[in-house]
Design a protein around this motif. Structure first.
Motif, PDB file in Angstrom:
ATOM      1  N   ALA A  22       5.452   9.860   5.504  1.00  0.00           N
ATOM      2  CA  ALA A  22       5.363   8.411   5.380  1.00  0.00           C
ATOM      3  C   ALA A  22       4.112   7.846   6.052  1.00  0.00           C
ATOM      4  O   ALA A  22       3.813   6.679   5.897  1.00  0.00           O
ATOM      5  CB  ALA A  22       6.604   7.756   5.962  1.00  0.00           C
ATOM      6  N   ASP A  23       3.389   8.659   6.796  1.00  0.00           N
ATOM      7  CA  ASP A  23       2.193   8.198   7.490  1.00  0.00           C
ATOM      8  C   ASP A  23       0.935   8.362   6.655  1.00  0.00           C
ATOM      9  O   ASP A  23      -0.162   8.438   7.185  1.00  0.00           O
ATOM     10  CB  ASP A  23       2.024   8.943   8.817  1.00  0.00           C
ATOM     11  N   GLU A  24       1.085   8.446   5.347  1.00  0.00           N
ATOM     12  CA  GLU A  24      -0.067   8.589   4.466  1.00  0.00           C
ATOM     13  C   GLU A  24      -0.055   7.471   3.434  1.00  0.00           C
ATOM     14  O   GLU A  24       0.919   7.293   2.722  1.00  0.00           O
ATOM     15  CB  GLU A  24      -0.024   9.939   3.745  1.00  0.00           C
ATOM     16  N   PHE A  25      -1.146   6.721   3.404  1.00  0.00           N
ATOM     17  CA  PHE A  25      -1.297   5.652   2.431  1.00  0.00           C
ATOM     18  C   PHE A  25      -2.626   5.824   1.712  1.00  0.00           C
ATOM     19  O   PHE A  25      -3.620   6.221   2.317  1.00  0.00           O
ATOM     20  CB  PHE A  25      -1.234   4.279   3.121  1.00  0.00           C
ATOM     21  N   TYR A  26      -2.631   5.538   0.437  1.00  0.00           N
ATOM     22  CA  TYR A  26      -3.815   5.712  -0.403  1.00  0.00           C
ATOM     23  C   TYR A  26      -4.118   4.413  -1.129  1.00  0.00           C
ATOM     24  O   TYR A  26      -3.211   3.665  -1.480  1.00  0.00           O
ATOM     25  CB  TYR A  26      -3.575   6.806  -1.455  1.00  0.00           C
ATOM     26  N   ASP A  40       2.160   4.866  -1.023  1.00  0.00           N
ATOM     27  CA  ASP A  40       2.482   5.753   0.088  1.00  0.00           C
ATOM     28  C   ASP A  40       2.591   7.215  -0.318  1.00  0.00           C
ATOM     29  O   ASP A  40       2.933   8.056   0.496  1.00  0.00           O
ATOM     30  CB  ASP A  40       3.767   5.307   0.780  1.00  0.00           C
ATOM     31  N   LYS A  41       2.308   7.517  -1.580  1.00  0.00           N
ATOM     32  CA  LYS A  41       2.283   8.906  -2.045  1.00  0.00           C
ATOM     33  C   LYS A  41       1.025   9.122  -2.869  1.00  0.00           C
ATOM     34  O   LYS A  41       0.636   8.249  -3.644  1.00  0.00           O
ATOM     35  CB  LYS A  41       3.496   9.204  -2.910  1.00  0.00           C
ATOM     36  N   LYS A  42       0.413  10.257  -2.718  1.00  0.00           N
ATOM     37  CA  LYS A  42      -0.783  10.559  -3.493  1.00  0.00           C
ATOM     38  C   LYS A  42      -0.394  10.659  -4.963  1.00  0.00           C
ATOM     39  O   LYS A  42       0.515  11.399  -5.321  1.00  0.00           O
ATOM     40  CB  LYS A  42      -1.417  11.874  -3.021  1.00  0.00           C
ATOM     41  N   LYS A  59      -3.390   5.740   7.859  1.00  0.00           N
ATOM     42  CA  LYS A  59      -2.170   5.992   8.633  1.00  0.00           C
ATOM     43  C   LYS A  59      -1.148   4.875   8.507  1.00  0.00           C
ATOM     44  O   LYS A  59       0.034   5.094   8.687  1.00  0.00           O
ATOM     45  CB  LYS A  59      -2.502   6.204  10.117  1.00  0.00           C
ATOM     46  N   THR A  60      -1.608   3.641   8.229  1.00  0.00           N
ATOM     47  CA  THR A  60      -0.689   2.510   8.081  1.00  0.00           C
ATOM     48  C   THR A  60      -1.025   1.743   6.810  1.00  0.00           C
ATOM     49  O   THR A  60      -2.141   1.817   6.298  1.00  0.00           O
ATOM     50  CB  THR A  60      -0.788   1.538   9.276  1.00  0.00           C
ATOM     51  N   ARG A  61      -0.037   1.006   6.321  1.00  0.00           N
ATOM     52  CA  ARG A  61      -0.256   0.185   5.128  1.00  0.00           C
ATOM     53  C   ARG A  61      -1.299  -0.898   5.422  1.00  0.00           C
ATOM     54  O   ARG A  61      -2.154  -1.185   4.594  1.00  0.00           O
ATOM     55  CB  ARG A  61       1.050  -0.451   4.658  1.00  0.00           C
TER      56      ARG A  61
END
Length: 77
Positions: A22-26, A40-42, A59-61
């Motif tokens: 959940a610590d990944e934002f694209y 929040d998902k690749k 790391k954050t939205r």
């Protein structure tokens, strides 16, 4: 006894692993509308493209939304 320990460890990993992901934002751009959004998902589908500079993973939205404002293809539309 070993089987119980292995089972307990695998259950713990099953619950903890999604929390780390959940610590990944694209920042992605829709191919049709050319609009950018934060996910929040690749993405794996071909309808969106990751447009973060150098494949940046935020790391954050809030960090991703701020970064989106600086990405040229997102601010030009």
């Amino acid at each position: 006894m070993k089987m119980k320990a292995i089972l307990a460890a695998s259950i713990a990993v099953a619950f903890v692993a999604p929390a780390f992901a959940a610590d990944e934002f694209y920042v992605v751009q829709d191919a049709k509308t050319k609009s950018c959004t934060v996910v929040d998902k690749k993405p794996v589908e071909t309808t969106t493209t990751v447009v973060s500079p150098s494949g940046t993973i935020y790391k954050t939205r809030a960090e991703a939304e701020t970064g989106m404002k600086t990405i040229k293809v997102c601010s030009s539309h």
